[in-house]
Motif scaffolding. Structure first.
Motif, PDB file in Angstrom:
ATOM      1  N   ASN A  37      42.707  44.960  43.480  1.00  0.00           N
ATOM      2  CA  ASN A  37      42.639  45.857  44.627  1.00  0.00           C
ATOM      3  C   ASN A  37      43.285  47.171  44.470  1.00  0.00           C
ATOM      4  O   ASN A  37      42.528  48.258  44.694  1.00  0.00           O
ATOM      5  N   GLY A  38      44.424  47.382  43.788  1.00  0.00           N
ATOM      6  CA  GLY A  38      44.917  48.877  43.415  1.00  0.00           C
ATOM      7  C   GLY A  38      44.086  49.490  42.493  1.00  0.00           C
ATOM      8  O   GLY A  38      43.712  50.594  42.518  1.00  0.00           O
ATOM      9  N   ILE A  39      43.231  48.771  41.691  1.00  0.00           N
ATOM     10  CA  ILE A  39      42.299  49.616  40.730  1.00  0.00           C
ATOM     11  C   ILE A  39      41.053  50.041  41.573  1.00  0.00           C
ATOM     12  O   ILE A  39      40.797  51.248  41.192  1.00  0.00           O
ATOM     13  N   ILE A  40      40.425  49.378  42.198  1.00  0.00           N
ATOM     14  CA  ILE A  40      39.246  49.816  43.192  1.00  0.00           C
ATOM     15  C   ILE A  40      39.850  50.753  43.980  1.00  0.00           C
ATOM     16  O   ILE A  40      39.068  51.819  44.075  1.00  0.00           O
ATOM     17  N   HIS A  41      40.916  50.829  44.678  1.00  0.00           N
ATOM     18  CA  HIS A  41      41.642  51.659  45.502  1.00  0.00           C
ATOM     19  C   HIS A  41      41.698  52.900  44.945  1.00  0.00           C
ATOM     20  O   HIS A  41      41.224  54.171  45.462  1.00  0.00           O
ATOM     21  N   CYS A  42      42.443  52.904  43.810  1.00  0.00           N
ATOM     22  CA  CYS A  42      42.452  54.364  43.079  1.00  0.00           C
ATOM     23  C   CYS A  42      41.303  55.019  42.535  1.00  0.00           C
ATOM     24  O   CYS A  42      41.270  56.182  42.635  1.00  0.00           O
ATOM     25  N   CYS A  43      40.184  54.160  42.202  1.00  0.00           N
ATOM     26  CA  CYS A  43      38.980  54.698  41.857  1.00  0.00           C
ATOM     27  C   CYS A  43      38.181  55.161  42.958  1.00  0.00           C
ATOM     28  O   CYS A  43      37.356  56.273  42.643  1.00  0.00           O
ATOM     29  N   SER A  44      38.284  54.458  43.843  1.00  0.00           N
ATOM     30  CA  SER A  44      37.401  55.202  45.053  1.00  0.00           C
ATOM     31  C   SER A  44      38.136  56.056  45.917  1.00  0.00           C
ATOM     32  O   SER A  44      37.528  56.862  46.828  1.00  0.00           O
ATOM     33  N   HIS A  45      39.353  56.339  45.935  1.00  0.00           N
ATOM     34  CA  HIS A  45      40.342  57.259  46.806  1.00  0.00           C
ATOM     35  C   HIS A  45      41.025  58.130  45.744  1.00  0.00           C
ATOM     36  O   HIS A  45      42.176  57.951  46.103  1.00  0.00           O
ATOM     37  N   PRO A  46      40.638  58.867  44.878  1.00  0.00           N
ATOM     38  CA  PRO A  46      41.331  59.530  43.704  1.00  0.00           C
ATOM     39  C   PRO A  46      42.221  60.748  44.599  1.00  0.00           C
ATOM     40  O   PRO A  46      43.252  60.874  44.071  1.00  0.00           O
ATOM     41  N   ASP A  47      41.790  61.322  45.463  1.00  0.00           N
ATOM     42  CA  ASP A  47      42.303  62.402  46.172  1.00  0.00           C
ATOM     43  C   ASP A  47      42.416  62.181  47.592  1.00  0.00           C
ATOM     44  O   ASP A  47      41.422  62.728  48.421  1.00  0.00           O
ATOM     45  N   ASP A  48      43.200  61.498  48.333  1.00  0.00           N
ATOM     46  CA  ASP A  48      43.192  61.269  49.682  1.00  0.00           C
ATOM     47  C   ASP A  48      43.730  62.581  50.354  1.00  0.00           C
ATOM     48  O   ASP A  48      43.333  62.437  51.846  1.00  0.00           O
ATOM     49  N   ILE A  55      32.912  60.899  46.970  1.00  0.00           N
ATOM     50  CA  ILE A  55      32.516  60.418  45.566  1.00  0.00           C
ATOM     51  C   ILE A  55      31.213  59.286  45.829  1.00  0.00           C
ATOM     52  O   ILE A  55      31.269  58.640  47.114  1.00  0.00           O
ATOM     53  N   SER A  56      30.389  59.257  45.066  1.00  0.00           N
ATOM     54  CA  SER A  56      29.192  58.396  45.251  1.00  0.00           C
ATOM     55  C   SER A  56      29.705  56.770  44.544  1.00  0.00           C
ATOM     56  O   SER A  56      30.707  56.699  43.972  1.00  0.00           O
ATOM     57  N   GLU A  57      28.986  55.733  44.989  1.00  0.00           N
ATOM     58  CA  GLU A  57      29.236  54.474  44.561  1.00  0.00           C
ATOM     59  C   GLU A  57      29.041  54.304  42.947  1.00  0.00           C
ATOM     60  O   GLU A  57      29.903  53.719  42.447  1.00  0.00           O
ATOM     61  N   GLU A  58      28.221  55.039  42.497  1.00  0.00           N
ATOM     62  CA  GLU A  58      28.076  54.909  40.893  1.00  0.00           C
ATOM     63  C   GLU A  58      29.157  55.372  40.212  1.00  0.00           C
ATOM     64  O   GLU A  58      29.540  54.836  39.336  1.00  0.00           O
ATOM     65  N   GLN A  59      29.879  56.683  40.745  1.00  0.00           N
ATOM     66  CA  GLN A  59      31.028  57.198  40.385  1.00  0.00           C
ATOM     67  C   GLN A  59      32.285  56.283  40.363  1.00  0.00           C
ATOM     68  O   GLN A  59      33.073  56.109  39.359  1.00  0.00           O
ATOM     69  N   ILE A  60      32.238  55.450  41.569  1.00  0.00           N
ATOM     70  CA  ILE A  60      33.377  54.438  41.727  1.00  0.00           C
ATOM     71  C   ILE A  60      33.198  53.279  40.440  1.00  0.00           C
ATOM     72  O   ILE A  60      34.150  52.983  39.895  1.00  0.00           O
ATOM     73  N   PHE A  61      31.780  52.777  40.258  1.00  0.00           N
ATOM     74  CA  PHE A  61      31.734  51.703  39.521  1.00  0.00           C
ATOM     75  C   PHE A  61      31.971  52.178  38.127  1.00  0.00           C
ATOM     76  O   PHE A  61      32.580  51.562  37.315  1.00  0.00           O
TER      77      PHE A  61
END
Length: 128
Positions: A37-48, A55-61
């Protein structure tokens, strides 16, 4: 949500848990358990803080994979590598998160109006 006071309980019983080690000092580990959960959140919301950030889904993955690879190379588990990813949230939690997102979107729209009073348009991320 987390377990209340769990970190305090663990750190009191295992004081070496909080030691800072260099990359050359990492001890051997048999198991590596990751709460994703923490890893996915930090990678999908790096700058809240940035309203315009997208950010694109490909970049998140890509970011999630790179982060997991980095952790795996540092820890180098000998036997078990376990990743825990939560399933669907209960209805009450989903409603709470929906309300929080609504408030966040409303605040972001207000911040955009404040930052661009002249009405400059920006590209929005397409919804799923």
């Amino acid at each position: 949500m987390g377990v209340p006071k769990f970190y305090r309980w663990v750190s009191e019983r295992y004081p070496c848990l909080s030691q800072v080690v260099s990359e050359a000092q990492v001890p051997e580990f048999d198991n590596l358990y990751l709460d994703m959960n923490g890893i996915i959140h930090c990678c999908s919301h790096p700058d809240d803080d940035d309203v315009m950030f997208r950010i694109s889904e490909e970049q998140i993955f890509t970011d999630v994979s790179a982060y997991i690879d980095m952790l795996f190379k540092i820890i180098r588990p000998k036997r078990v590598f376990f990743m825990a990813i939560d399933g669907v949230a209960p209805r009450a939690k989903m409603n709470q998160q929906r309300a929080r997102r609504f408030m966040s979107a409303r605040n972001a729209e207000f911040a955009l109006k404040e930052s661009h009073p002249d009405g400059v348009e920006y590209s929005r991320r397409k919804s799923l």
